[in-house]
Scaffold this active site. Structure first.
Site, PDB file in Angstrom:
ATOM      1  N   HIS A  76       0.821  -1.218   0.000  1.00 12.42           N
ATOM      2  CA  HIS A  76       0.000   0.000   0.000  1.00 12.42           C
ATOM      3  C   HIS A  76       0.854   1.267   0.000  1.00 12.42           C
ATOM      4  O   HIS A  76       0.342   2.348  -0.292  1.00 12.42           O
ATOM      5  CB  HIS A  76      -1.069  -0.025   1.108  1.00 12.42           C
ATOM      6  CG  HIS A  76      -0.611   0.269   2.502  1.00 12.42           C
ATOM      7  ND1 HIS A  76      -0.322  -0.700   3.435  1.00 12.42           N
ATOM      8  CD2 HIS A  76      -0.425   1.442   3.151  1.00 12.42           C
ATOM      9  CE1 HIS A  76       0.013  -0.147   4.580  1.00 12.42           C
ATOM     10  NE2 HIS A  76      -0.026   1.162   4.425  1.00 12.42           N
ATOM     11  N   ASP A  81       1.210  -7.666   2.177  1.00  8.69           N
ATOM     12  CA  ASP A  81       1.316  -6.218   1.958  1.00  8.69           C
ATOM     13  C   ASP A  81       2.781  -5.754   1.818  1.00  8.69           C
ATOM     14  O   ASP A  81       3.332  -5.113   2.704  1.00  8.69           O
ATOM     15  CB  ASP A  81       0.621  -5.496   3.126  1.00  8.69           C
ATOM     16  CG  ASP A  81       0.289  -4.053   2.788  1.00  8.69           C
ATOM     17  OD1 ASP A  81       0.860  -3.521   1.821  1.00  8.69           O
ATOM     18  OD2 ASP A  81      -0.533  -3.441   3.506  1.00  8.69           O
ATOM     19  N   SER A  87       3.850   2.488   8.230  1.00  7.44           N
ATOM     20  CA  SER A  87       3.596   1.463   7.221  1.00  7.44           C
ATOM     21  C   SER A  87       4.886   1.125   6.487  1.00  7.44           C
ATOM     22  O   SER A  87       5.564   2.018   5.991  1.00  7.44           O
ATOM     23  CB  SER A  87       2.568   1.960   6.211  1.00  7.44           C
ATOM     24  OG  SER A  87       1.300   1.919   6.787  1.00  7.44           O
TER      25      SER A  87
HETATM   26  N1  ARG Z   1      -4.744   0.774   7.358  1.00 11.65           N
HETATM   27  C1  ARG Z   1      -3.422   0.875   6.824  1.00 11.65           C
HETATM   28  C2  ARG Z   1      -2.724   2.127   7.288  1.00 11.65           C
HETATM   29  O1  ARG Z   1      -3.330   3.156   7.421  1.00 11.65           O
HETATM   30  C3  ARG Z   1      -3.421   0.942   5.339  1.00 11.65           C
HETATM   31  C4  ARG Z   1      -3.873  -0.294   4.719  1.00 11.65           C
HETATM   32  C5  ARG Z   1      -4.017  -0.131   3.249  1.00 11.65           C
HETATM   33  N2  ARG Z   1      -4.859  -1.176   2.766  1.00 11.65           N
HETATM   34  C6  ARG Z   1      -6.110  -0.967   2.357  1.00 11.65           C
HETATM   35  N3  ARG Z   1      -6.837  -2.007   2.125  1.00 11.65           N
HETATM   36  N4  ARG Z   1      -6.585   0.249   2.194  1.00 11.65           N
HETATM   37  O2  ARG Z   1      -1.524   2.115   7.462  1.00 11.65           O
END
Ligand code: ARG
Length: 718
Positions: A85, A230, A653
Site C-alpha cells: 500500500h 502487503d 507502514s
Molecule cells: N490501514 C493501513 C494504514 O493506514 C493501510 C492499509 C491499506 N490497505 C487498504 N486495504 N486500504 O496504514
C-alpha cells in the site's frame, strides 16, 4: 512561558527507564530512557547498535519511503522493501491497461527490467542534534535586546525565524547533498536539528498482484485476523560516488552503510520485537475538548466520504480501466474513512474522553497544590479550551468544504493548470511555452481521470454541501442563488463547457491563448471555493488565542507531573523506535485471537465473486502442493501475518519488525479494530500492530513471483 524549557530539560534528563510496549521513542534518547527495559525484554543489541551518528547502525537501513511511509534496505545493492500500500501509487502510475502491474503484479527479472519511478524518493536520516539550549539562549538574548519595544513578541519571533534559517544554512553547508530541518517536539518544548539525505533515482523491482498485496481489501483493512501480502520492492540508485543523483542509466545501485539481515526462524509468543520507522501524527497530548472537536470533525468527513466513495466504487466496478485510474484515490479515501469510523467506535467503547477528563482533573489537582505550578500551568487547560471553542465553527465548516467541494477533480485540474502556468511564467517562459509545460505536467493527472465519475460526484458533493452547510457559508459566484439553484444542471453545464475535462480539449484550447482559458467556467468554481477556504482559514488561524501556548504548557506540566517516568513526544514524521513483544489478544469476552495467521486462512477467505477476496490460481497450486521451500514453519505450514504489541501509527507502514538481534522478521502494515483510538491513548490489552511475515514475503518473491534471484543478494541469518 519561556522558563518552561528548563524544567522540561531537567525532567527529560532525570528520566528513569521506560516500561515496554507504549511509546514511540526518540532514537538519540534510547540509551538514557529505554535500553534497560529493552534488555530486560530480551533485546540483545546495545542502544549504539540501533542508533549512532559515529558509525553505521540499524537506523542507516531504515528510510522514509516517498512522502509518508517507511522502508528498509535489505541488501548491499540498495534493494528496499516496503508495504504494497506504500508502493501503491507508484505501481499505479507505472501501470496501463496493457501492463496492469497493480492488478497482475510484476517482477523485474534483472536490473534492466527495474522501472524508474519519476517523483519517488527515499530519504535517509543522517543525524539529529538537540538544539533546545541554543534556541532558548538565542530567544532570551533577543528578548533582552527588544525589551523596551512595545512590539517585543513580534520582533523576537521574526528574529528567531532568521536565526533559525542561519542555523539551517550552516548545517546544509556542513552536510553536502543534504537537507537540514529544525523540528520541534513535545509541543514546542524541545527542538532538534535533523539532517536528511534524499535519493531520487528509485526504481520499481516488483510486487505481488493486488489479490495478494491488498488481499481482503477495505473489508479486512484495520482488522485482524489478516492475510495480506502487503509488500513491494524497489531499488535505490546513486551516482558513481554513491551520492544522490537524478535518474540516469549511468547510475549504480546505492551501497548502504547498513542493510538489515533477515531471519527465517520466526518467533513465538512473548519474543522481543521492535519496530523502527516514521510514525506520522498522534494526539497523545490533546485535551478532552480537543478530542471532542476531533470526533465531531470525523462525523463531517465520514458523511462526505461515504457519499463520494459510493460513487467512485460504482464506476470502478464498471471496468478494470476505471478501477485502475481510481485505485489510489479510492484506497486513500477509504482508509481514512474506516479509520475515523473505527476511532469513533473505540472512543465510545473505551471511554476515551471520560478517561482524558479524569486525567485532566488529576493534573489540575496536582497543579493546585503549589503556587509555582499554578503560575506555570494553571491556565493551560483553560487556554486550550477557549482556543478550541473559538475555532470550532471554522474547523467544522472548513472540513465540510474540503471534503465536498475540495474533492471536485475538475476544480483541482483547473487550479493546478493555472498554478503551473504561473510558475513557468515566473521563471521567464513565454505564455505559449508556459501553457505547454503546464499541460505536460498534468498528463499523468488525466491518465487517472474519468470525466463521467467526476461529473456525477460534483453535483452530489455540491448537493451534500448545500444540505449540510450553514446558509451563511453558501458558495457565491456560481451563476445563481446557491440556496435554490439546480445543482445538477449547474454541474452538467460546467462539464459540458469546461476545457479541463480532458487533456485533448485543454490542448486544443491552448491555441486560443491564456486569457481565453482563464474564462473557463471551472475557474469560477475554483475562485468560489478559494473564497470560502480563505474565510475559514482566516477564522481558524486568527483565533488560536493562547491555544499553542496552552498546549506547550500542558505538555510541560504533564512531564513535570510524571517526573521520573520517561515520556515520548507525539509522532511528527520523525524516526522513532517502539519495542515490545509478539502477542496475541482477546478482542471480546471468550474470544482469543492467535498471534499469527497462515496461508490456510487465505484459502478459507477465498471468494471468487468478491473482488477483494480473489485468490490467484498459482497461489492455490502452491498451497495444494505445500510447496513452501525454506519459508515454511517447523510444522510445515506457511506463516502469513502476525501481531506485536508495538506502538505505531500511519507513516510506520512498511517499517521493519526486528527480533532481539535486529534481524528482519516482518513489515508493520496496520493497526487493529478494537483499539482504533490508539493515536490518542495506548491500550496495553487491546492494541496490536499487524505485520506481514518476512517468510511469506520471500515465499511470494521466490515461489510465487519466480524472482528467487533477488534472495541471493539478501543477507539471510543462519
Ligand atoms: N490501514 C493501513 C494504514 O493506514 C493501510 C492499509 C491499506 N490497505 C487498504 N486495504 N486500504 O496504514
Amino acid at each position: 512561558m519561556k522558563r518552561l524549557f528548563f524544567s522540561l530539560l531537567t525532567t527529560l534528563s532525570m528520566a528513569t527507564f521506560a516500561v515496554a510496549d507504549e511509546g514511540m521513542w526518540l532514537l538519540p534518547l534510547l540509551q538514557q530512557m529505554n535500553s534497560k527495559a529493552m534488555t530486560d525484554l530480551g533485546c540483545k543489541l546495545t542502544a549504539d547498535q540501533i542508533y549512532s551518528i559515529n558509525h553505521s547502525s540499524i537506523k542507516d537501513a531504515v528510510v522514509i519511503f516517498g512522502g509518508g511511509c517507511t522502508g528498509e534496505v535489505i541488501s548491499n545493492e540498495g534493494l528496499l522493501v516496503t508495504n504494497h500500500h506504500c508502493g501503491y501509487s507508484s505501481i499505479q502510475a507505472l501501470s496501463s491497461d496493457e501492463h496492469n502491474y497493480l492488478e497482475n503484479g510484476y517482477w523485474a527479472m534483472d536490473r534492466s527490467q527495474e522501472i524508474p519511478v519519476p517523483g519517488l524518493s527515499v530519504t535517509f536520516l543522517v543525524s539529529m542534534e538537540d538544539i533546545t539550549n541554543q534556541i532558548v539562549t538565542a530567544e532570551e538574548q533577543l528578548r533582552k535586546t527588544f525589551a523596551d519595544s512595545a512590539d517585543v513578541d513580534r520582533l523576537v519571533s521574526t528574529s528567531m525565524d532568521s536565526w533559525r534559517q542561519t542555523l539551517v544554512d550552516k548545517s546544509n553547508e556542513q552536510n553536502p547533498n543534504c537537507r537540514s530541518v529544525v523540528t520541534s517536539f513535545y509541543n514546542d518544548n524541545v527542538y532538534y536539528m535533523i539532517v536528511y539525505k534524499i535519493y531520487r533515482d528509485v526504481r520499481f523491482v516488483g510486487a505481488p498482484p493486488a489479490s495478494i498485496g491488498k488481499f481482503g481489501g477495505e473489508t479486512d483493512n484495520w482488522m485482524w485476523p489478516r492475510h495480506t501480502g502487503d509488500f513491494s520492492m524497489f531499488r535505490i540508485y546513486a551516482g558513481a560516488d554513491n551520492e544522490p543523483a537524478e535518474y540516469s542509466t549511468e547510475n549504480k545501485p546505492y551501497v548502504p552503510k547498513q542493510s538489515l539481515k533477515i531471519s527465517l526462524k520466526g518467533y513465538g509468543e512473548g519474543d522481543f520485537a521492535m519496530i523502527m520507522g516514521y510514525p506520522g501524527r498522534t494526539q497523545r497530548f490533546q485535551t478532552a475538548d480537543q478530542l471532542q472537536l476531533m470526533m465531531d470533525t470525523h462525523d463531517v468527513s465520514i458523511a462526505a466520504r461515504t457519499l463520494r466513495q459510493e460513487i467512485m466504487w460504482k464506476w470502478m466496478e464498471k471496468s478494470p480501466s476505471i478501477r485502475l485510474k481510481y485505485a489510489n484515490k479510492y484506497a486513500g479515501s477509504a482508509n481514512g474513512w474506516k479509520k475515523w469510523v473505527g476511532e469513533k467506535k473505540a472512543f465510545k467503547d473505551l471511554n476515551i474522553i471520560g478517561r482524558e477528563q479524569q486525567k485532566e482533573a488529576d493534573f489540575m489537582k496536582w497543579v493546585s497544590k503549589n503556587k509555582k505550578r499554578q503560575a506555570k500551568y494553571g491556565s493551560a487547560l483553560q487556554d486550550i479550551s477557549e482556543s478550541v471553542a473559538a475555532q470550532r465553527e471554522a474547523r467544522l465548516a472548513l472540513t465540510l468544504l474540503t471534503e465536498t467541494t475540495g474533492r471536485i477533480e475538475l476544480a483541482g485540474l483547473a487550479r493546478d493548470f493555472s498554478q503551473s502556468v504561473d510558475d513557468a511564467l515566473e521563471s521567464k517562459k513565454d505564455t505559449a511555452e508556459a501553457m505547454r509545460l503546464a499541460l505536460d505536467d498534468m498528463k499523468s493527472q488525466y491518465d487517472d481521470y474519468w470525466e463521467p465519475l467526476d461529473r456525477e460526484e460534483t453535483s452530489a458533493l455540491l448537493e451534500h454541501y448545500r444540505k449540510n452547510a450553514d446558509p451563511k457559508n453558501y458558495l457565491e459566484g456560481l451563476g445563481g442563488d446557491f440556496a435554490t439553484m439546480d445543482l445538477k444542471k449547474y454541474a452538467n453545464d460546467l462539464f459540458d463547457n469546461s476545457v479541463f475535462t480532458s487533456a485533448e480539449k485543454l490542448e486544443s484550447a491552448l491555441e486560443n491563448g491564456y486569457s481565453h482559458i482563464m474564462k473557463d467556467p471551472a475557474f469560477k468554481l475554483v475562485e468560489s471555493i478559494m473564497d470560502g477556504t480563505m474565510k475559514y482559514f482566516g477564522a481558524m488561524y486568527s483565533r488560536d488565542d493562547n491555544g499553542s501556548e496552552g498546549a506547550k504548557a500542558f505538555t510541560a506540566g504533564l512531564m513535570e507531573w510524571q517526573k521520573g517516568k520517561p515520556m515520548y513526544p507525539d509522532a511528527n514524521f520523525t524516526t522513532r523506535l517502539t519495542y515490545g513483544t509478539i502477542k496475541s489478544y482477546s478482542p471480546r469476552d471468550a474470544v482469543k485471537y492467535n498471534y499469527y495467521t497462515t496461508i490456510y486462512g487465505v484459502i478459507q477467505k477465498e471468494d471468487p465473486d468478491n473482488y477483494e477476496f480473489r485468490v490467484p490460481e498459482k497461489l492455490k497450486e502452491l498451497y495444494q502442493k505445500k510447496d513452501y521451500g525454506r519459508y515454511a514453519m517447523p510444522d510445515g505450514n506457511l506463516p502469513c501475518c502476525f501481531l506485536t504489541n508495538n506502538d505505531i501509527t500511519g507513516g510506520n507502514s512498511g517499517s521493519p519488525v526486528m527480533n532481539a538481534n535486529g534481524e528482519l522478521i516482518g513489515l508493520a502494515f496496520d493497526g487493529n479494530w478494537e483499539s482504533m483510538s490508539s493515536d490518542v491513548m495506548f491500550e496495553p490489552d487491546l492494541q496490536r500492530c499487524i505485520c506481514v511475515d518476512i517468510r511469506y514475503v520471500l515465499f511470494l518473491v521466490d515461489k510465487f513471483g519466480g524472482a528467487g534471484y533477488l534472495i541471493k543478494e539478501m543477507n539471510i541469518a543462519d
